[in-house]
Scaffold this motif. Structure first.
Motif, PDB file in Angstrom:
ATOM      1  N   UNK A   3     120.865  52.659 -24.530  1.00  0.00           N
ATOM      2  CA  UNK A   3     120.983  51.572 -25.512  1.00  0.00           C
ATOM      3  C   UNK A   3     122.270  51.651 -26.317  1.00  0.00           C
ATOM      4  N   UNK A   4     122.906  52.814 -26.323  1.00  0.00           N
ATOM      5  CA  UNK A   4     124.159  52.922 -27.077  1.00  0.00           C
ATOM      6  C   UNK A   4     125.399  52.788 -26.189  1.00  0.00           C
ATOM      7  N   UNK A   5     125.213  52.411 -24.948  1.00  0.00           N
ATOM      8  CA  UNK A   5     126.370  52.114 -24.099  1.00  0.00           C
ATOM      9  C   UNK A   5     127.122  50.880 -24.615  1.00  0.00           C
ATOM     10  N   UNK A   6     126.452  49.781 -24.926  1.00  0.00           N
ATOM     11  CA  UNK A   6     127.152  48.625 -25.506  1.00  0.00           C
ATOM     12  C   UNK A   6     127.648  48.947 -26.922  1.00  0.00           C
ATOM     13  N   UNK A  28     114.959  55.246 -33.407  1.00  0.00           N
ATOM     14  CA  UNK A  28     115.548  54.072 -34.049  1.00  0.00           C
ATOM     15  C   UNK A  28     116.677  53.547 -33.178  1.00  0.00           C
ATOM     16  N   UNK A  29     116.779  52.234 -33.072  1.00  0.00           N
ATOM     17  CA  UNK A  29     117.964  51.602 -32.489  1.00  0.00           C
ATOM     18  C   UNK A  29     118.391  50.524 -33.478  1.00  0.00           C
ATOM     19  N   UNK A  30     119.639  50.625 -33.928  1.00  0.00           N
ATOM     20  CA  UNK A  30     120.142  49.733 -34.975  1.00  0.00           C
ATOM     21  C   UNK A  30     121.288  48.894 -34.420  1.00  0.00           C
ATOM     22  N   UNK A 136     123.490  58.083 -29.619  1.00  0.00           N
ATOM     23  CA  UNK A 136     122.107  58.531 -29.801  1.00  0.00           C
ATOM     24  C   UNK A 136     121.102  57.956 -28.814  1.00  0.00           C
ATOM     25  N   UNK A 137     121.572  57.168 -27.848  1.00  0.00           N
ATOM     26  CA  UNK A 137     120.643  56.471 -26.948  1.00  0.00           C
ATOM     27  C   UNK A 137     119.748  57.407 -26.153  1.00  0.00           C
ATOM     28  N   UNK A 138     120.295  58.519 -25.702  1.00  0.00           N
ATOM     29  CA  UNK A 138     119.500  59.442 -24.882  1.00  0.00           C
ATOM     30  C   UNK A 138     118.377  60.069 -25.699  1.00  0.00           C
ATOM     31  N   UNK A 164     122.804  47.822 -21.906  1.00  0.00           N
ATOM     32  CA  UNK A 164     122.185  49.144 -21.780  1.00  0.00           C
ATOM     33  C   UNK A 164     120.700  49.036 -22.070  1.00  0.00           C
ATOM     34  N   UNK A 165     119.968  50.108 -21.780  1.00  0.00           N
ATOM     35  CA  UNK A 165     118.539  50.039 -22.066  1.00  0.00           C
ATOM     36  C   UNK A 165     117.836  51.371 -21.981  1.00  0.00           C
TER      37      UNK A 165
END
Lengths: 383, 383
Positions: A3-6, A28-30, A136-138, A164-165
C-alpha cells in the motif's frame, strides 16, 4: 510492493496485544493527499459487522483520509456496544491523525461474537499512528493476518503512477467477497467516481471469483484510496486495468494460502449462454464438497463435476457436456472420455474445464480442495 | 420391519459380484398384487442417470410390477450404452418374473461414469428372481448398501394394513433427495393418484429435509408401491400419515449413518415469515462448512450460524436474531447471549434453534458435522 508503493501514503503495523500470539494486530494506512478519494466494496452478508456499517457511512461522500484495521476480533454480532466501539476507534484514530472521524474507515477481523478490548485497541492505535512510515506497507499487511500463513501484498507500476495493495483472508472465502480485508492505494490523479467504478469492475472478476469454502463473512471490505500524489491523470480504463491486476494478484495469493488447502483449483466454464450461467456452473462445482474431497484424494472423479453442473439452472444439454481435468478429456458428450487414470493431480495447481456448448461466454472461478487440514483448522479456531 | 412387512410383496437380495467386497449387490422387490399402483419421486439433478430416465417413463401410467436395484455402479454419465444397459436389465428382470419390461423400475447406485458389467448383473438378477421370498426385505435392504454401514428399513402397522420400506444413502445427501434409493411398500387399498400424492407430501418433510453434505446425486429415487393385499381401503390422509412416518424413520437413519459424521444436527428455524424462508435459512446453515467443522470440534461457534443466516433473502432483522445450541441461548437479539462455554456438544445429537422473529412458520432440517472421516471416505471413494 504494498500500500505504500504509490506516493502519498504512509502505513504502519504494530502489536497492540489483541492476538494471544503477540504478533502485529493493528494497522493504519493514511492518505496524505493531495486527493483523498476513496471507494469500497463491502460484504453482502446481511449480518454485517459494526465496522462495515460504520465504513459504509464514511464512504458515502467518496472521501477517506485513513483506514484503521485490527485483527484479533471481528466486532461482528456485538450489538450496540460493538458499534459504539467502532465509533470510538474511529474517533481515537482521527484524534491521533488530526483528521475528522467521519473520514476514517474501520476494518476488523477475527472471531465473531466477542467485544473488542477497547483499551488495548486504542493504545495500539496510538502506537500505530506514531509508527506511520512511507515504507510501512509490509508491516501493515502483517498486522491484518488471522489464519493467513503469509502476508499478501501486490503492486503494479505504470508510467509515473502506481497501484499497491494488501489483503488478508484464508477461510470464509466466497462471493461476494470473503473474510477478506483489502486495501488498494493509488497515486493516480482520478475522481471519486472513476475510482469507485474501477474498483467495482476490478473486484467483479477477481475477489468475486474466488470461492474457497462457500462461506461469506460478516466483515469483508475492499477499500481503494487515491492520493493524486503522482500528478499523473489517468483515465478510468487504465485505472481499472491496473487495479484489476493488483486485485487479481492478491486474489490468487488468497487462494494459494486458503486454510488447509493442498490444491488450488481453477474452474473454467466455456461456451456458456451468459456470464450468469457460467458463474452459476463454476460456483456450483467450487462448492461441491464431494468434488473438493476427490481432488484432495488426487481422484479425477469427473462424475462429481457433472453432478454439480446438473444442479444448476444454466442452459446446457447433459449429453453435450465435456469435462477436462488437467488437459485430460475425462468426459466427452456427457459420457466416459479419456481414461481418468491419465490425470496427474500431484501438482498444487489443478485446472478443470467444463464446456457447456450453449453459447460463447467464459467464466473462471478459483477454489481449493477440502482437506483434513481445513477440518482441523476450522474445528479448533475459537478454542 | 421392511418392504416385505406389507402383504403382497416378495423381495430378495443376492451377490452378483458387482461389488469387490463380495457383499449382496442386486435386490428385487416384487408386487404380487392384486393392485400394482406405483409412484415415485426422482432426483431433480439435470444430469440424471439412465435408470432414472427409464423409471420416469415406467411410472407415467402409475403402475409397476417390480423394482430391480443394484449397488456397485450408478450407471450415470454413461451415454447411450448406459441407457441400453438399463433397458436390458428391465427386459431381463421382466422375463425372469413373467411381467412386462415396461412395468419394471430400475435403480442403480455406486460410482458415476462407469458402465455396468452386464453379464454379471443379469446373472445376478436371475439368482435374485429365484430367491424371492415373503421375508426377503432384509436381504434386499442389504443389497442396496454402498458406503452405508448398516441396512435401513422401517415399517408401521395400522389396523389391518401396513407400510414398509428400505433405504440406502450415506453421502450426497441433499435436497431434493440424495444418493438415496428408497422403496416404500403398502398393502393398503388405495389409488395410484392417492399413492402419488401421499408419497410427494411425505417426502417433502422427510427426505427433502435432510442435507448431509449439500450434494445432490444423479440417481435418487423414492419409489412407492401398493398391492392392496390387505383388502383395507385407506383414505389419502391416513396413507400419507403412515408413509410419512416410515419415511421420517428412514430419513433419520440416513442422517445417523452419514459418511464420517460424528454429530447429527437438527436445525429448527422458528417464526419464519414463510416455509420457504425457514427452509432457505435452515439449508444455509446446514451447508455452511465452517459451522459444520465447528460442531465437529465441539465448538458452539454461533457467529458462523449468524453468518450463514445473513446470506439468505429470508425476512428478518439482524438485531432480532436469537440462536440456541442445545438449549443454551448463545445469541440474543443478534448479539452475545449466554456464555458459549455452557453448551455441551459431547452427545451425537445437536439441536440448533434459530428464531427469526418474522412470522409464525417453523422448519426443521437435519444435517451432519464435517469431519476428518468424511474427508477420508470421500477422497478415497473411487480408488
Amino acid at each position: 510492493m504494498s500500500t505504500t508503493t504509490p506516493a502519498g501514503f504512509r502505513a504502519s503495523g504494530v502489536t497492540a496485544g489483541l492476538k494471544p500470539s503477540g504478533r502485529r494486530d493493528v494497522a493504519l494506512v493514511v492518505n496524505d493527499g493531495p486527493d483523498r478519494h476513496a471507494a469500497a466494496v463491502f460484504t453482502t452478508n446481511r449480518v454485517e459487522a459494526a465496522p462495515v456499517t460504520w465504513s459504509r457511512q464514511v464512504l458515502t461522500d467518496g472521501r477517506a483520509d485513513a483506514v484503521v484495521l485490527n485483527s484479533g476480533g471481528a466486532n461482528a454480532c456485538t450489538g450496540t456496544q460493538g458499534f459504539t466501539d467502532t465509533h470510538t476507534t474511529a474517533e481515537h484514530t482521527a484524534a491521533a491523525l488530526d483528521v475528522s472521524a467521519g473520514d476514517v474507515v474501520v476494518c476488523s477481523t477475527g472471531l465473531i461474537g466477542e467485544l473488542l478490548p477497547m483499551d488495548t485497541l486504542t493504545a495500539g492505535v496510538t502506537v500505530a499512528a506514531g509508527a506511520l512510515d512511507e515504507h510501512g506497507g509490509a508491516a501493515a499487511a502483517e498486522a491484518i493476518m488471522t489464519t493467513d500463513t503469509v502476508a499478501k501484498t501486490a503492486a503494479v507500476t505504470r508510467r509515473g503512477w502506481s497501484v499497491g495493495g494488501m489483503a488478508k483472508g484464508a477461510g470464509m472465502l466466497a462471493p461476494a467477497l470473503a473474510t477478506m480485508l483489502v486495501v488498494v492505494t493509488t497515486d493516480a490523479v482520478t475522481s471519486a467516481a472513476d475510482l469507485d467504478a474501477a474498483l467495482k469492475e476490478a473486484t467483479r472478476t477477481t475477489f468475486d471469483r474466488i470461492d474457497s469454502d462457500g462461506c461469506m463473512s460478516t466483515n469483508d471490505t475492499v477499500l481503494a484510496m487515491a492520493s493524486g500524489a503522482s500528478g499523473v491523470s489517468v483515465d478510468r480504463a487504465d485505472l481499472t486495468g491496473a487495479i484489476r491486476q493488483v486485485c487479481a494478484d492478491m486474489a490468487r495469493q488468497l487462494i494459494g494460502d486458503a486454510e488447509g488447502a493442498h490444491h488450488d483449483i481453477e474452474i473454467i466454464v466455456r461456451n456458456a449462454a451468459s456470464q450468469e450461467d457460467g458463474l452459476e456452473v463454476a460456483r456450483s462445482i467450487a462448492r461441491n464438497n464431494l468434488f473438493k474431497c476427490a481432488i484432495f484424494g488426487r481422484d479425477p472423479n469427473w462424475g462429481r463435476v457433472l453432478a454439480a453442473v446438473g444442479t444448476t439452472r444454466a442452459a446446457f444439454e447433459p449429453h453435450q457436456l465435456d469435462v477436462a481435468i488437467n488437459d485430460v478429456q475425462v468426459c466427452r458428450a456427457g459420457g466416459v472420455g479419456q481414461d481418468r487414470s491419465l490425470v496427474d493431480l500431484e501438482q498444487r495447481e489443478v485446472r478443470v474445464e467444463v464446456d457447456l456448448h450453449a453459447g460463447a461466454e467464459e467464466v473462471t472461478v478459483w477454489t481449493n480442495d477440502l482437506t483434513h487440514d481445513y477440518i482441523h483448522e476450522n474445528s479448533a479456531y475459537s478454542t
